[in-house]
Scaffold this active site. Structure first.
Site, PDB file in Angstrom:
ATOM      1  N   ALA A  45       0.842  -1.308   0.070  1.00 56.17           N
ATOM      2  CA  ALA A  45      -0.053   0.055   0.028  1.00 56.17           C
ATOM      3  C   ALA A  45       1.005   1.226  -0.054  1.00 56.17           C
ATOM      4  O   ALA A  45       2.183   1.056   0.327  1.00 56.17           O
ATOM      5  CB  ALA A  45      -0.897   0.205   1.324  1.00 56.17           C
ATOM      6  N   TYR A  62       5.801  13.267   4.416  1.00 59.16           N
ATOM      7  CA  TYR A  62       5.318  12.421   3.307  1.00 59.16           C
ATOM      8  C   TYR A  62       3.806  12.434   2.964  1.00 59.16           C
ATOM      9  O   TYR A  62       3.135  12.803   4.140  1.00 59.16           O
ATOM     10  CB  TYR A  62       5.549  10.927   3.281  1.00 59.16           C
ATOM     11  CG  TYR A  62       6.901  10.744   3.272  1.00 59.16           C
ATOM     12  CD1 TYR A  62       7.625  10.457   2.028  1.00 59.16           C
ATOM     13  CD2 TYR A  62       7.870  10.784   4.400  1.00 59.16           C
ATOM     14  CE1 TYR A  62       8.932  10.132   1.892  1.00 59.16           C
ATOM     15  CE2 TYR A  62       9.064  10.375   4.311  1.00 59.16           C
ATOM     16  CZ  TYR A  62       9.920  10.189   3.176  1.00 59.16           C
ATOM     17  OH  TYR A  62      11.218  10.094   2.862  1.00 59.16           O
ATOM     18  N   GLU A 119       6.913  -3.158   7.239  1.00 53.18           N
ATOM     19  CA  GLU A 119       7.946  -2.403   6.850  1.00 53.18           C
ATOM     20  C   GLU A 119       9.033  -3.207   6.052  1.00 53.18           C
ATOM     21  O   GLU A 119      10.106  -3.221   5.853  1.00 53.18           O
ATOM     22  CB  GLU A 119       8.807  -1.639   7.881  1.00 53.18           C
ATOM     23  CG  GLU A 119       8.185  -0.793   8.859  1.00 53.18           C
ATOM     24  CD  GLU A 119       7.136   0.578   8.324  1.00 53.18           C
ATOM     25  OE1 GLU A 119       7.631   0.731   7.140  1.00 53.18           O
ATOM     26  OE2 GLU A 119       6.358   1.076   8.807  1.00 53.18           O
ATOM     27  N   ALA A 120       8.108  -4.116   5.334  1.00 53.25           N
ATOM     28  CA  ALA A 120       8.745  -5.048   4.272  1.00 53.25           C
ATOM     29  C   ALA A 120       9.519  -4.547   3.236  1.00 53.25           C
ATOM     30  O   ALA A 120      10.458  -5.179   2.628  1.00 53.25           O
ATOM     31  CB  ALA A 120       7.902  -6.257   3.996  1.00 53.25           C
ATOM     32  N   CYS A 168      -6.343   9.278  -1.665  1.00 56.66           N
ATOM     33  CA  CYS A 168      -5.699  10.691  -1.879  1.00 56.66           C
ATOM     34  C   CYS A 168      -6.332  11.891  -1.234  1.00 56.66           C
ATOM     35  O   CYS A 168      -7.533  11.734  -1.229  1.00 56.66           O
ATOM     36  CB  CYS A 168      -5.495  10.853  -3.476  1.00 56.66           C
ATOM     37  SG  CYS A 168      -4.642  12.159  -4.131  1.00 56.66           S
ATOM     38  N   MET A 172       1.335   5.082   1.948  1.00 57.18           N
ATOM     39  CA  MET A 172       1.452   5.413   3.416  1.00 57.18           C
ATOM     40  C   MET A 172      -0.086   5.634   3.847  1.00 57.18           C
ATOM     41  O   MET A 172      -0.921   5.839   2.942  1.00 57.18           O
ATOM     42  CB  MET A 172       2.102   6.588   3.469  1.00 57.18           C
ATOM     43  CG  MET A 172       3.692   6.245   3.302  1.00 57.18           C
ATOM     44  SD  MET A 172       4.571   8.128   3.669  1.00 57.18           S
ATOM     45  CE  MET A 172       4.194   8.266   5.211  1.00 57.18           C
ATOM     46  N   ASN A 173      -0.133   5.108   5.285  1.00 57.09           N
ATOM     47  CA  ASN A 173      -1.512   5.424   5.614  1.00 57.09           C
ATOM     48  C   ASN A 173      -2.742   4.908   5.103  1.00 57.09           C
ATOM     49  O   ASN A 173      -3.888   5.395   5.040  1.00 57.09           O
ATOM     50  CB  ASN A 173      -1.921   7.056   5.746  1.00 57.09           C
ATOM     51  CG  ASN A 173      -0.775   7.932   6.105  1.00 57.09           C
ATOM     52  OD1 ASN A 173      -0.043   7.408   7.270  1.00 57.09           O
ATOM     53  ND2 ASN A 173      -0.381   8.996   6.015  1.00 57.09           N
ATOM     54  N   ALA A 174      -2.480   3.519   4.782  1.00 52.11           N
ATOM     55  CA  ALA A 174      -3.610   2.681   4.370  1.00 52.11           C
ATOM     56  C   ALA A 174      -4.067   1.880   5.493  1.00 52.11           C
ATOM     57  O   ALA A 174      -5.198   1.581   5.537  1.00 52.11           O
ATOM     58  CB  ALA A 174      -3.121   1.841   3.282  1.00 52.11           C
TER      59      ALA A 174
END
Lengths: 186, 186, 186, 186
Positions: free
Chosen positions: D9, D175, D85-86, D142, D11-13
């Protein structure tokens, strides 16, 4: 083009968590959302959506008399409607929601169970599966380790119950999510 | 663990093409499959699955009296069962197929319509949507360019028909796939 | 909002069949499409997309010098661009296609392999996986019966080859699709 | 047959929320899991996975020197490995994880970003997209209301930064997740 979304799962998959995450994502971005849950489900109190992870949020309640067309005024600045325990929607309400999505270009996301403890689909879930433009499954885990897709009901002694009323919230009965192989073999 | 698969779509998405491709993939690898289609659908002759791309293949036929449990003997070397026009299965047959998948660890893939020209789900499709472990949508295209998810029926003069019998194969009536926005606005 | 679509699979899943079906669906509805395939893949002759089911259709060819921005004029009435053997696109071409999708609101669908016979991703496939708004997998079948996601190369004697050039079209070498368990255990 | 899963994803998903939900589902059922996060990401302190919904859980940390083969002993009763954080995994580590999944029949689920603020894929994410048997996208939103699939970096004054180091954790830079149309048009 807005869509009617349906996220289904067996019990204990994390449906409410995902609903609360989507609500958070919209709200954080400054978008307005409305949350609904079924009046009949008062396990956490009326009008509360709660996740097993410990997150809760207030929600409006709906029952079979709710007319969403009246609640969701045309021309509002609403970005998304999120409905938990959507298996309790009537087929007519699902048709109404589907129409509202397309008439008002308003995304509506429903989260709910597919079928009851006998493997019989809820009428509202059936209609959601028949009309939603976007269907996806949240995964819960059977005791055997496979993905669970169904649920069974247990009585006070932990013995499986194979018939009875579909809805039995807050009773002493208990439910457990299972994969289909365990559903048929136990 | 085998799954009951359901690939649904509106008309003219390519359901039969995909069924024939899956059958080809299994057969090419030396695996044995059985193909079924609905006896009622005799547009290409009874017992033929045909794709608009021009590919055809013979299939066994089923109707509401078919007992799949008798046809699919335990212990055969069958790798997969493929069923076209699966909207004509009865709910009882879908339950039987779901049980066979898990009792015999045999993958069964059903391809069919979700709903009729009035937006009402077929009983067999509803049960497939309620029990299948793997559900996916094949995409057809509405005249407006969006993904179609529904169909409408037209009469001999091309005028939309809004009520009537659900099934009307080979009549002079015609069907057209549409997106939900066009379904409601036309 | 148009999307960049990527349909990936191992060999022999039916990628070209699905591309030809999508092209048929658009064309049947009166929508205009353009088809491309890689010049380097001349197994069926240059500029032909062919399905193992026996369906073929002419296509334009691209190689690493192709500038899609020049070929896809702004303001055309094009409904969709379909690209086969998309693993041979350069990363720069994939970025260009992604930009064109969003600059011109033009859906582009790419079909291709994910990784080569050593499990190493093709550069074009990697970029497609990194940028596409819609990613899905077409399923092929390993000899063991599981879903195949990789491929291995065999020499003239059917012995597995574990290193060599990534691309080797039309040689005497042969490829076979496998699941990851078979990829590692054979 | 176990799979390597990749949930990507922008960020922030809600990636960490979903990871924590899956961990909860396994643990609640009495199954044993191990959680990892990248050592480099110390926004919440080293070795903590936290969700914007307010849920946190301790995790082991990995960096580029971590050898998962040593950490994940054969024959343990582990039901699932979950890695947050893969995008910071090395390609070699991803190959190792893919091998472990199939050698030990152990499901491994990785959650991470696809691409950096310039639209360039992270090397670890690319390898995950190339090898995972199950890939799915978590949706973030978004500012324009569409699904976001990319991110941009802003400087202290909120002005977009178009080049620089890929990784910049804990700096004053910020970000923001965007859809591709906004990525190209702003």
């Amino acid at each position: 083009m807005a869509k009617l979304h349906y996220r289904y799962a067996s019990m204990n998959a994390g449906k409410s968590t995902q609903l609360l995450q989507v609500a958070y994502n919209y709200t954080e971005g400054g978008h307005k959302v409305r949350l609904f849950t079924a009046k009949i489900d008062d396990r956490l109190g009326t009008g509360v959506i709660g996740s097993r992870l410990g997150v809760t949020r207030e929600a409006e309640v709906y029952d079979e008399s709710t007319v969403f067309d009246k609640l969701l005024k045309r021309g509002s600045d609403l970005a998304c409607v999120l409905i938990d325990e959507a298996q309790f929607l009537t087929p007519t309400q699902v048709h109404e929601l589907h129409f509202l999505v397309h008439d008002r270009n308003l995304p509506i996301m429903c989260f709910g169970l597919r079928s009851d403890f006998m493997g019989i689909p809820f009428p509202g879930s059936m209609r959601l599966l028949s009309l939603a433009e976007d269907i996806s499954e949240l995964k819960a885990i059977c005791a055997c380790g496979h993905k669970s897709t169904m649920q069974i009901r247990l009585d006070d002694d932990g013995v499986r119950v194979r018939s009875g009323d579909t809805v039995l919230i807050g009773g002493n009965n208990r439910y457990r999510q299972v994969c289909a192989a365990c559903f048929y073999s136990t």
